[in-house]
Design a protein around this motif. Structure first.
Motif, short mmCIF file in Angstrom:
data_model
loop_
_atom_site.label_atom_id
_atom_site.label_comp_id
_atom_site.label_asym_id
_atom_site.label_seq_id
_atom_site.Cartn_x
_atom_site.Cartn_y
_atom_site.Cartn_z
N SER A 46 0.65 -1.28 -0.06
CA SER A 46 0.09 -0.07 0.08
C SER A 46 0.84 1.24 0.06
N GLN A 79 -7.45 0.28 -0.48
CA GLN A 79 -7.54 -0.89 0.42
C GLN A 79 -8.55 -0.59 1.42
N ASP A 158 -6.09 -1.92 -4.85
CA ASP A 158 -5.33 -2.27 -3.62
C ASP A 158 -6.32 -3.23 -3.10
N GLU A 159 -6.16 -4.63 -3.27
CA GLU A 159 -7.11 -5.63 -2.45
C GLU A 159 -8.34 -5.36 -2.91
N GLY A 391 -3.16 -2.85 6.35
CA GLY A 391 -4.65 -3.35 6.62
C GLY A 391 -4.49 -4.63 7.20
#
Ligand code: ATP
Ligand code: MG
Length: 509
Positions: A46, A79, A158-159, A391
């Protein structure tokens, strides 16, 4: 010329105090390609994303965008959801330059622009709906839609799939194919290595802020190579528990439970020592069953027993009955992000006070949390503010602080969301140990593989009812997906007769 370089980052270094989040990382994104970025929790993914998008300045190194990429720029799906829950979907989609007509916001123009993008993502929501009232998966897709509406040349995700059901992931895959077909460069951060193998043209692996695999072509590697590059060692083997469930009174009993519009005649038990999964498509009722056990939903009929009490009236009530609840939405229910790890841990003991049985002392709770976070390789110390953890490391704190309370009933909703493969295996082992120690475990997961790995049996919900119980040799991803799907189609073909329950689109909130 589709595969020209769109973005080149060289020798990026970024430190936070004493922590070196990036330590000389390079990455090169080409137009027309999906480039996956993987690595353990806290590896620096991230941080890299924030530097590429310009929201964070690197201490050293450079980021260069190709001329062609400048115009549309870089759009990021972050995220942590960055949308506004109190605004409508429409307002969230056009945060910067909403179309105007005669100086007024032009809702019609917004909706016309948004419609094809929403349709492409398979996102069936009213533009005027309040975002915060949508299920998490739809919120996540709205965030993707917002990024796409900017028509970027470089898209960073991001994810994006950590809260998405399989069908939505498939749709996202299709969308990414369309985008790369138009020459867009995509950077895709994920912990799902199967997805990497499926979606990505290239992969970069980060480990402790350094690149250990640089832009390798997908067909040249396999999942084991990725894991090795991420962890530096082979992952722990899966753990299988051998024990017989207790035959005393079951800690969780639902008998002919109804929740208007959500659950119809739901009956099941979870015995001490058992790990029972719940599965279903979005809105099928499986999450509502968890909500009942956690005291977050009122029932209109039926009988509920949790611990040695009846229906919990609130989450607090459920906790007193011995429930630990590990939510998927760590921001809303899981953590006080502006406090330290230890403040979060000890806050639980206040809630757990008054619970039947032995309550661990605060010192004991802290010790056990430290033990669990150690096993989960938490990056960060007890005095770190939670907001500063990555995260996945935040999710470890949620998991550890609840499980340290020695719960009799454990309710897990997507417990490994956002954690890396090594930690996922460790969390599964911990769940197995809790059950072996006599806890009754109830788990929901958007990751069907997870259900097959940790559960003794899985209850499948379709339109508010339990339609199947899957166990033994039938407990496979495929078997579950088939059971979830069967009968669910009746709704879309419009054949629903008088017996069709009206199930709302979103799960318990
Ligand atoms: N604002 C901050 N202050 C202090 N440390 C930070 C901050 N943001 C990140 N870090 C630290 O930098 C490191 C890298 O974090 P980053 O968020 O980039 O990891 P990640 O690879 O995205 O992990 P995850 O898979 O868990 O999302 C971690 O050790 C994290 O604790
Ligand atoms: Mg991250």
């Amino acid at each position: 010329m589709r595969h020209e370089d769109m973005l080149t980052a060289r020798s990026l270094v970024k430190s936070y105090g004493g922590v070196r989040a990036l330590d000389g990382a390079d990455i090169r994104l080409r137009g027309g390609e999906v480039h996956a970025l993987v690595g353990e929790n806290g590896a620096g993914k991230s941080t890299l994303v924030r530097i590429l998008s310009g929201t964070l300045a690197a201490d050293e190194g450079s980021v260069r965008l190709a001329d062609r990429a400048r115009e549309g720029g870089i759009a990021v799906v972050s995220q942590e959801l960055s949308l506004f829950p109190d605004l409508t979907v429409r307002e969230n989609l056009f945060p910067h330059r909403p179309p105007r007509r005669f100086g007024l916001l032009d809702r019609g123009a917004m909706d016309r622009a948004a419609r094809p993008v929403l349709a492409e993502l398979g996102l069936d929501v009213a533009p005027g709906a309040l975002l915060g009232e949508l299920p998490l998966a739809d919120q996540q897709l709205t965030e993707v839609a917002r990024a796409l509406l900017r028509r970027p040349r470089v898209l960073v995700l991001d994810e994006p799939t950590s809260a998405l059901p399989a069908a939505a992931v498939n749709r996202l895959e299709q969308v990414l194919r369309t985008l790369t077909g138009r020459g867009i460069a995509v950077l895709y951060v994920t912990h799902f290595l199967e997805e990497v193998m499926r979606f990505a043209h290239r992969v970069t692996v980060l480990r402790d802020g350094r690149v250990t695999l640089a832009g390798v072509r997908g067909e040249e590697i396999g999942v084991p190579d990725l894991v090795k590059a991420m962890l530096g060692a082979a992952p722990p083997p899966p753990v299988r528990r051998e024990r017989a469930p207790d035959d005393g009174p079951p800690p969780v009993v639902l008998s002919e439970v109804c929740v208007p519009g959500r659950l119809t005649d739901v009956t099941f038990t979870v015995r001490a020592g058992e790990v029972v999964g719940v599965a279903g498509l979005q809105g099928a009722g499986h999450l509502d069953a968890l909500a009942v056990v956690c005291g977050r939903t009122a029932i209109s009929a039926g009988r509920v027993g949790v611990g040695d009490r009846g229906l919990p009236r609130s989450l607090r009530d459920a906790i007193r009955a011995g429930v630990a609840f590990v939510p998927s939405d760590r921001k809303r229910f899981g953590l006080m992000t502006d406090r330290t790890v230890w403040e979060n841990t000890t806050a639980v003991s206040w809630l757990a006070l008054g619970r039947g049985g032995v309550i661990p002392s605060r010192a004991e709770l802290v010790r056990r949390t430290a033990d669990l976070t150690g096993r989960l390789r938490l990056r960060g110390g007890p005095h770190d503010v939670v907001a500063q953890l990555s995260g996945g490391n935040q999710q470890k704190v949620v998991f550890a602080k609840w499980l340290a309370t020695d719960p009799r009933i454990v309710v897990l909703d997507d417990p490994t969301r956002g954690v890396d493969v090594g930690v996922r295996a460790e969390m599964h082992a911990i769940v197995g140990e809790l059950a072996a120690g006599g806890a009754a475990v109830l788990v929901a997961s958007t990751d069907l593989a997870e259900l097959t790995e940790v559960c003794d049996r899985v209850l499948v919900f379709v339109r508010g009812r339990i339609t199947a119980e899957v166990s033994g040799g039938r407990l496979t991803e495929h078997g579950l997906a088939a059971a979830m799907q069967s009968g669910a189609d009746a709704r879309s073909d419009g054949s629903g007769g008088p017996g069709t329950p009206e199930i709302a689109g979103d799960p318990g909130s």
